[in-house]
Design an enzyme around this catalytic site. Structure first.
Site, PDB file in Angstrom:
ATOM      1  N   ASP A  48      -8.424  -0.120 -13.421  1.00  0.00           N
ATOM      2  CA  ASP A  48      -7.492   0.286 -14.464  1.00  0.00           C
ATOM      3  C   ASP A  48      -8.003  -0.041 -15.862  1.00  0.00           C
ATOM      4  O   ASP A  48      -8.988  -0.766 -16.037  1.00  0.00           O
ATOM      5  CB  ASP A  48      -6.141  -0.408 -14.259  1.00  0.00           C
ATOM      6  CG  ASP A  48      -5.307   0.268 -13.182  1.00  0.00           C
ATOM      7  OD1 ASP A  48      -5.690   1.363 -12.744  1.00  0.00           O
ATOM      8  OD2 ASP A  48      -4.277  -0.307 -12.784  1.00  0.00           O
ATOM      9  N   LYS A  69      -4.512   4.232 -17.094  1.00  0.00           N
ATOM     10  CA  LYS A  69      -3.389   4.999 -17.657  1.00  0.00           C
ATOM     11  C   LYS A  69      -2.913   4.252 -18.889  1.00  0.00           C
ATOM     12  O   LYS A  69      -2.545   3.081 -18.825  1.00  0.00           O
ATOM     13  CB  LYS A  69      -2.244   5.128 -16.642  1.00  0.00           C
ATOM     14  CG  LYS A  69      -2.618   5.886 -15.386  1.00  0.00           C
ATOM     15  CD  LYS A  69      -1.424   6.239 -14.537  1.00  0.00           C
ATOM     16  CE  LYS A  69      -0.715   5.023 -14.006  1.00  0.00           C
ATOM     17  NZ  LYS A  69      -1.535   4.269 -13.040  1.00  0.00           N
ATOM     18  N   MET A 184       5.373  -3.898 -21.537  1.00  0.00           N
ATOM     19  CA  MET A 184       5.300  -2.530 -22.069  1.00  0.00           C
ATOM     20  C   MET A 184       6.543  -2.182 -22.901  1.00  0.00           C
ATOM     21  O   MET A 184       7.073  -1.074 -22.820  1.00  0.00           O
ATOM     22  CB  MET A 184       5.133  -1.526 -20.911  1.00  0.00           C
ATOM     23  CG  MET A 184       3.903  -1.783 -20.060  1.00  0.00           C
ATOM     24  SD  MET A 184       3.892  -0.869 -18.493  1.00  0.00           S
ATOM     25  CE  MET A 184       5.176  -1.736 -17.562  1.00  0.00           C
TER      26      MET A 184
END
Length: 281
Positions: A48, A69, A184
């Site tokens: 990732d 991502k 996030m």
């Protein structure tokens, strides 16, 4: 790497298997030994965006496939990543799926594991240190402290649509969660803060925003719930970030060990302003 790991009954990564592994919060030194063992055996590593490049150096001969991502940028679709793991395993590779932090803490590792099981692919889960604990620890913020909180709640800052979560019980969080850690959440912090304040959280409650967790360029902004959105915008901080809301943030005034290692004294030896009963009267 040629140096052997310490004596242990280390598991063997077999061909046709996928090991779903947490790479930790950033600092390669926070990688687990099981993760190092996996890196040394893998033929293919699917990794990732938040995996530190120094970690990949532990597997110089493995084929490395980027599957990161990042919000607002072109990214691989989760379904495609999961099915690629299936294809790689069926091709007889020893596959390591390397994810930042812990794969089962807002890492969508559960979804990937489900896909593997549904397709009959054997797997192993290797937990990792999550940034919601480690990044704050590097900032000098303990997510639990006997004098502050007996609970901590971890939430995501966006739902599957990319918007602020709508399924959360904000009143329940505001009233029942002594310390809240948000993954996030930078993009929607204004909306999140407003929801918490409306539900009864104090506008003056301490907030910390930590970016590039555990790395040498880690930054931490101290603010309040009411000012968080404006202060983040003025600071120039960029995601990904870990946000902590609660009185535990105040402990950073005494426990900012990174600043103290640079020779800076603690700002406040008793930031909780505790007084002995005899003094309180």
């Amino acid at each position: 790497m040629s140096d052997p790991l310490p004596p242990h009954d280390w598991p063997v990564l077999e061909r046709g298997w996928v090991w779903l592994c947490g790479a930790g919060p950033g600092d390669p030194g926070l990688l687990t030994l099981h993760a190092v063992n996996a890196l040394r055996q893998a033929d293919v590593i699917v990794y990732d965006a938040l995996v530190h490049e120094g970690i990949l150096d532990w597997a110089p001969e493995a084929r490395k496939i980027y599957a990161g991502k990042r919000g607002g940028k072109p990214s691989a679709k989760q379904r495609d990543i999961s099915l690629r793991l299936v294809d790689l395993a069926r091709a007889g590779h020893r596959v390591l799926r390397l994810k930042g932090g812990d794969p089962f803490v807002f890492g969508r590792g559960g979804e990937e594991a489900q896909t593997l099981v549904q397709h009959g692919i054997p797997l192993r889960i290797i937990p990792g240190i999550t940034a919601g604990i480690a990044g704050l620890a590097y900032a000098g913020i303990p997510v639990t402290h006997r004098d502050v909180n007996q609970s901590v709640t971890f939430i995501t800052g966006h739902d599957a649509s990319g918007n602020a979560p709508t399924a959360l019980d904000w009143a329940g969080l505001a009233q029942g969660s002594q310390v809240i850690v948000i993954y996030m959440g930078m993009k929607h912090i204004g909306q999140i803060a407003a929801q918490l304040i409306e539900a009864g959280r104090a506008p003056s409650e301490p907030v910390a925003v930590t970016t590039t967790a555990t790395l040498s360029d880690q930054r931490t902004l101290e603010t309040t719930l009411a000012c968080a959105e404006a202060d983040i915008a003025a600071s120039g901080l960029e995601p990904p970030a870990i946000i902590c809301i609660g009185q535990a943030v105040a402990l950073r005034q005494a426990l900012d060990w990174v600043a103290q290692a640079r020779g800076e004294p603690p700002r406040n030896l008793d930031p909780l302003d505790r007084r002995r009963p005899a003094e309180a009267g």
